[in-house]
Scaffold this active site. Structure first.
Site, PDB file in Angstrom:
ATOM      1  N   GLU A  23       4.910  -3.817   6.046  1.00  0.00           N
ATOM      2  CA  GLU A  23       4.516  -3.865   4.548  1.00  0.00           C
ATOM      3  C   GLU A  23       5.539  -3.310   3.809  1.00  0.00           C
ATOM      4  O   GLU A  23       6.050  -2.318   3.827  1.00  0.00           O
ATOM      5  CB  GLU A  23       3.271  -3.142   4.646  1.00  0.00           C
ATOM      6  CG  GLU A  23       1.871  -3.735   5.254  1.00  0.00           C
ATOM      7  CD  GLU A  23       0.512  -3.298   4.887  1.00  0.00           C
ATOM      8  OE1 GLU A  23       0.582  -2.683   3.510  1.00  0.00           O
ATOM      9  OE2 GLU A  23      -0.394  -3.629   5.398  1.00  0.00           O
ATOM     10  N   HIS A  85       1.002  -8.314   3.084  1.00  0.00           N
ATOM     11  CA  HIS A  85       0.259  -8.396   4.473  1.00  0.00           C
ATOM     12  C   HIS A  85       1.207  -9.097   5.368  1.00  0.00           C
ATOM     13  O   HIS A  85       1.059 -10.457   5.388  1.00  0.00           O
ATOM     14  CB  HIS A  85      -0.902  -9.106   4.068  1.00  0.00           C
ATOM     15  CG  HIS A  85      -2.156  -7.972   3.620  1.00  0.00           C
ATOM     16  ND1 HIS A  85      -3.414  -8.472   3.447  1.00  0.00           N
ATOM     17  CD2 HIS A  85      -1.999  -6.725   3.430  1.00  0.00           C
ATOM     18  CE1 HIS A  85      -3.966  -7.135   2.955  1.00  0.00           C
ATOM     19  NE2 HIS A  85      -3.225  -6.122   2.981  1.00  0.00           N
ATOM     20  N   ASP A  96      -7.602  -0.874   2.370  1.00  0.00           N
ATOM     21  CA  ASP A  96      -7.051  -0.909   0.920  1.00  0.00           C
ATOM     22  C   ASP A  96      -7.700  -0.471  -0.022  1.00  0.00           C
ATOM     23  O   ASP A  96      -7.435   0.157  -0.967  1.00  0.00           O
ATOM     24  CB  ASP A  96      -6.484  -2.566   0.585  1.00  0.00           C
ATOM     25  CG  ASP A  96      -5.659  -2.985   1.328  1.00  0.00           C
ATOM     26  OD1 ASP A  96      -4.703  -2.306   1.610  1.00  0.00           O
ATOM     27  OD2 ASP A  96      -5.465  -4.372   1.594  1.00  0.00           O
TER      28      ASP A  96
HETATM   29 ZN   LIG Z   1      -3.541  -4.398   2.537  1.00  0.00          ZN
END
Ligand SMILES: [Zn+2]
Length: 144
Positions: A23, A85, A96
């Site tokens: 990420e 993502h 999140d």
């Molecule tokens: Zn996320």
């Protein structure tokens, strides 16, 4: 609504492609104008999560403070955050939500499939961080 120019929009999407399969994360700077947010620059952050960088992100608070200070010198405020993502849909996860602490800010998520940025969605955090009512609501992105 979140308004962002094409170069900044491309920049945050490209960041997700570069860090794939991990990420990416970063900060959106700009101005709040009523219920509109206008992004004037994006700042990349290093993902400090080494335990699970493919599905977690974390921004170093010191880095965030530096970016905030540099933004203020240009007349910009932090108005949101972005992350990617890798090989997952551009929807917010329970993690999140748990790790988002600033109501009124935008949280952008870009899905990156096989190394290519696909969809970018924005969510505004609403409610209060210390209550049990915080959640994300869909926010329209307009690329200007
Ligand atoms: Zn996320």
């Amino acid at each position: 609504m979140l308004k962002i120019r094409r170069p900044e929009f491309d920049q945050l999407r490209q960041h997700g492609e570069e860090t794939y399969p991990h990420e990416c994360c970063g900060i959106l700077l700009g101005q709040m104008d009523g219920d509109q947010r206008i992004v004037t620059s994006v700042a990349r952050c290093g993902n400090t999560r080494s335990d699970s960088p493919h599905n977690r992100y974390s921004i170093d608070p010191k880095e965030q403070i530096r970016i905030q200070r540099e933004g203020r010198e240009r007349g910009e405020d932090i108005i949101g955050f972005y992350h990617s993502h890798p090989d997952h849909p551009p929807r917010w996860s329970p993690t999140d939500l748990a790790e988002a602490h600033l109501p009124g800010y935008s949280y952008l998520i870009t899905s990156v499939e096989k190394g290519k940025a696909v969809i970018t969605n924005s969510f505004e955090l609403t409610g209060s961080d210390d209550g049990n009512d915080k959640t994300f609501v869909d926010e329209k992105i307009e690329v200007i």
